[in-house]
Design an enzyme around this catalytic site. Sequence first.
Site, PDB file in Angstrom:
ATOM      1  N   GLY B 204       3.578   6.123 -22.225  1.00 23.85           N
ATOM      2  CA  GLY B 204       4.859   5.647 -21.724  1.00 23.85           C
ATOM      3  C   GLY B 204       4.877   5.473 -20.223  1.00 23.85           C
ATOM      4  N   HIS B 205       4.020   6.204 -19.532  1.00 21.70           N
ATOM      5  CA  HIS B 205       4.026   6.167 -18.065  1.00 21.70           C
ATOM      6  C   HIS B 205       2.664   5.763 -17.523  1.00 21.70           C
ATOM      7  CE1 HIS B 205       4.902   6.919 -13.953  1.00 21.70           C
ATOM      8  NE2 HIS B 205       5.957   7.665 -14.145  1.00 21.70           N
ATOM      9  N   HIS B 265      11.832   1.152 -15.485  1.00 18.19           N
ATOM     10  CA  HIS B 265      11.564   2.309 -14.628  1.00 18.19           C
ATOM     11  C   HIS B 265      10.671   1.894 -13.450  1.00 18.19           C
ATOM     12  CE1 HIS B 265       9.703   6.254 -13.592  1.00 18.19           C
ATOM     13  NE2 HIS B 265      10.886   6.724 -13.973  1.00 18.19           N
ATOM     14  N   GLU B 317      16.373   5.401 -13.872  1.00 23.17           N
ATOM     15  CA  GLU B 317      15.549   5.260 -12.652  1.00 23.17           C
ATOM     16  C   GLU B 317      14.924   3.873 -12.568  1.00 23.17           C
ATOM     17  OE1 GLU B 317      12.912   8.699 -13.576  1.00 23.17           O
ATOM     18  OE2 GLU B 317      14.010   9.749 -12.013  1.00 23.17           O
ATOM     19  N   CYS B 411       7.617  15.370  -9.266  1.00 25.51           N
ATOM     20  CA  CYS B 411       6.628  14.300  -9.079  1.00 25.51           C
ATOM     21  C   CYS B 411       6.485  13.913  -7.606  1.00 25.51           C
ATOM     22  CB  CYS B 411       7.014  13.072  -9.902  1.00 25.51           C
ATOM     23  SG  CYS B 411       8.727  12.551  -9.680  1.00 25.51           S
ATOM     24  N   CYS B 412       7.625  13.900  -6.881  1.00 21.71           N
ATOM     25  CA  CYS B 412       7.601  13.363  -5.521  1.00 21.71           C
ATOM     26  C   CYS B 412       6.822  14.223  -4.510  1.00 21.71           C
ATOM     27  CB  CYS B 412       9.025  13.115  -5.025  1.00 21.71           C
ATOM     28  SG  CYS B 412       9.929  11.880  -5.999  1.00 21.71           S
TER      29      CYS B 412
END
Lengths: 653, 653
Positions: B204-205, B265, B317, B411-412
Amino acid sequence: MSSDAPPVVRTGQSPARPTDAATVTSHPLGLDRARITGGFWADRQRAGAEAVRVGHEQLERAGNLHNLRLAGGRTGGGDGTGEAVGPVFADSDVYKWLEAVAWEYAREPAEDLLERQREVTALVAAAQQPDGYLNSVVQLRSGEAGRYADLPWSHEHYCAGHLIQAAVAQVRCTGDRALLEVAVRLADHLVETFGEDRRHDVDGHPVIEMALVELYRETGTPAYLELARYFVDARGHGLMASYGKEPTYFSDRVPVREATTVEGHAVRAVYLTAGATDLATETGDTALLATLDAQFSTMWATKTYLTGGLGSRWDWEAFGEPYELPPDRAYAETCAAIGGIQWAWRMLLATGEARYGDALERMLFNGFLAGVSLHGTEYFYVNPLQLRGSSQPDENRSPAHGRRGWFACACCPPNVMRTMSGLAGLLASTAPGVLSVHQYATATLDGDELGLELTTDYPWSGQVRLEVTRSSGRSTLRLRVPGWAAGATVTVDGAEAGPATPGGYVELERDWQPGQVVLLDLPLTVRTVTAHPRVDAVRGCVALERGPLVYAFEHVDQQPGVELDDITLVPGPDARVQHEPGLLEGVTTLTLRGRPARAPEEYRPWPWPVDGGAPVPGDEVDLVAIPYYAWANREIDAMRVWVPLGSPGGTPS
Amino acid sequence: MSSDAPPVVRTGQSPARPTDAATVTSHPLGLDRARITGGFWADRQRAGAEAVRVGHEQLERAGNLHNLRLAGGRTGGGDGTGEAVGPVFADSDVYKWLEAVAWEYAREPAEDLLERQREVTALVAAAQQPDGYLNSVVQLRSGEAGRYADLPWSHEHYCAGHLIQAAVAQVRCTGDRALLEVAVRLADHLVETFGEDRRHDVDGHPVIEMALVELYRETGTPAYLELARYFVDARGHGLMASYGKEPTYFSDRVPVREATTVEGHAVRAVYLTAGATDLATETGDTALLATLDAQFSTMWATKTYLTGGLGSRWDWEAFGEPYELPPDRAYAETCAAIGGIQWAWRMLLATGEARYGDALERMLFNGFLAGVSLHGTEYFYVNPLQLRGSSQPDENRSPAHGRRGWFACACCPPNVMRTMSGLAGLLASTAPGVLSVHQYATATLDGDELGLELTTDYPWSGQVRLEVTRSSGRSTLRLRVPGWAAGATVTVDGAEAGPATPGGYVELERDWQPGQVVLLDLPLTVRTVTAHPRVDAVRGCVALERGPLVYAFEHVDQQPGVELDDITLVPGPDARVQHEPGLLEGVTTLTLRGRPARAPEEYRPWPWPVDGGAPVPGDEVDLVAIPYYAWANREIDAMRVWVPLGSPGGTPS
């Protein structure tokens, strides 16, 4: 507990029916005494009547009724177990539909409605547990152990609230007490279960507060009013936080009595305040009422769209910051407009102030009505004030779920049904010696001292004719003069009877005689409005209104080649006003001059799109606007309520 | 499969390192040959170095390392079981941090970094399954049965991708191959598991695409490039829909080769296109590259904030519609800016076009840098361009999670770390006989034929001094002249060497001698920019830029009583430019004249707020702007990049 109605309890087919003891300035004229007989709303209600019938099929198809059959042992193994379908609040759609059936029956009795009502009521009764608990989805999915295990999300009180509202409507409109008995057993179960000295907890989604006050009004049982008081006061003290939830979404950050505005999930917020208003009037709590009045004013001034739409954020379906009102990403859920109408109606009864009648009218004709198609059977969940022509079809062209016959989360459709069928209940109210008319439609009003026949082409015409059909002598007729109605006049039998000051009520005290005619004339000037400068999202834009209607420009009505994404309005002569009977079941259109936006000297923070994005100034063209409520009935394409105001020179201001 | 690097593979410490066979116009100068030695970015990197150390504590505290210990039997029962904590993609934070450690070691070698790297790498290796599979959270939560059971959400390839990127960085910067061996085993497992003729599915990512191409570049194993090709091409054909997911969010609605824009996204979208760019260059797929070039241009023109921020929607997002760029509700996730930088860097290497250097610079100095505090250890997840003073403290005052030391979805922070430590890798690139300088900082560049020492106060000054420290004879020096740098000049040993046309590269072919000095002068005029007229959200507003910096007005810098929510800028003399060494670790501020907005004649679609909302026209005041990246380092209060442009008379345009 006794369920005999003590003398303080009124009769009448009203969606909200304060007792005689309530501190209200007037009491609603129920559907039995206020009837819409023709004109604009009669057409909408005819479509709504069909929608109520279709609603039963939708509930069957979506499985809501199946859940109740399973839980009641009417299907499956017959042991009350099985696989529930749909969201945890699936029962509430059935209850809202049952409430709609009741109001619809009061509006226009029909045997098929009673049959459906008996069938479905029987399903509901069968699904109820011996101790009064009832939620088919929870029963099927997690049984007794699952009861109230996840109140922030389980919607158990929410479903109970809608059941109670349906039961009260059913008794008032059909006299059938079957559902009321279910509701009373459930309410008694809640009374035994929740409270300061019992389980100290609230549901994540309000509505039970309104419902319990209404059940008290219907039955006279004080315990229901007390439980409503408890649920209102228990909020805002971090109960949701105890579940690890962020409280704002649940209107649980600040106690209702201390709140200065509305925040979080819009529908939850206004359902709660509407219930708190019921509580305030039945308990004579003027301090609470004053707080709610301030909250409504702040909401209206800083968090309400021009359409009366409430809630600007898609994420968490929430109110945004003050003045955060983007037209394109407006959420403005149809249910939020309905909750806003319910709150405004209760504030109007409590205060008698015309601004609540104005607010209700704005929400009714715009934010609410846009949520349902002209056919009455397709709905918007989300009601934006702008849709771009550049929207990507598969992704975003259709706002939210788009206008659909039903939704996986189907809160809006049956909510529209009960509101549309019960609409006449919002027209007028009475006080000793006084009949107040709040909304205008072709209708008959049967007040305490005064009977009236209203005839009007409202909202296409501002002329309202009120003929006295019955009078028991001297009484006062109060007519709301909307805040927008500058230059309004009123005559009685042709004689000037003003002043008719906008934003208030004209009061006509007479020794009324049958046959007397009152003429109210509300000038439907086209109004060009701009937003508060803090509404950054529509800076430099204007919107058009006429009477109670907000207008919108829809792509399908424009000349070929006109891109609504690029237009500016050219200030100049007034809009051309034209009624078009053949368009959208008859609407009055506005035609104005506009032209594509001119590109400012320097606007290149980044390169142009490959296709060249800078619109070149174009020639003036006619732009046609239709009432906002009627958009998206032909196609889904560019639409906008707010349009940049250009200058005669064509440079954008 | 062999993991010996064939001759086509380059060496060098670059985050993205095309092979000699790749169809790129130049190859990056790795961290071993490009070193930031002072000035603006050296300060940021010093803070970043500290942040990398703190990052390890954060990973310990958040439980990410605990998960790996459990899965590897290093704690708990020692049997590889136990309770995983955190999100399903928890491992990826560890891998991004490991990658940061590698670049940080290359930037400034330190033994403590190697120790940490060895410790954590050992944890990762121990957690890997015998067949190469590795995802501690999936292993702990659902064991073998859970593998790839929910690819849309499980992030298993995503975590693998970050592991691979870390492993490649580790080898390139420290020579340690321990993590690479883990990565190769995992990659081989993926090769055996996924593909047209094997399991036909994608994560998915995205991120695995970039990672596999880099692993191919490092090892020369064609199967990794082939799997990257498969993952790129398998998307956009409804694989997500087979899980009942709406495909847009996952960049799965349209195949990459057919897409005309980015959607869904934001981080997923740009990670995917960056990976597709790597694929296009390594396979010589010019058609794919052309498609990606068009997609980037469309994104930049219609879906990118002035700050280079990407993604305008909080819900999902996601990228919004074209021109849907609200400053207040900008999501502009820090990770999206990082992904944008990675994509722009790859496009720059592939095309050699200055606009990619410009885009990278805009994202770097604004959208990316605003995501981390001046101390380097606090982060924004979301980067709005406006925050209202009227924001409600408990609810919305701090955008998204606010600037925090860590996030539940973290994540950031490690993404910022790896970008900051590896920054020198984005400065310059080489081609036979050519050294191209893309970004300006005080640094040393060790090109193939040319060595340079750069000295500059950039971005405070536009003067860049480049002294030749080494030359092997005739070669070409290419210097990017940013699109904003109107009037730029370049001299060699004092002699005019122009033209230096903005938006391109000035090319200086010389028989370079050590000691020669090139002076590039980029005029830092204050620029007042407006947006495309279709960007409805900032109509009538302007923003200020100087050099690569976007400016913002922050409440704390204004005179008492000045409400940023109400101000307009007064057109007039140029802004007063002043460098303030003591402010925010040294920033150049802009001072302009403004005044409160005047209320238009009619703007009352609804009643005023109780507290009286209409600002009265006020006297002119000074308004002070600071670089956007530096906001929210003193307090969280009103901030805005876009400000309405008033008129000398004070009536808002």
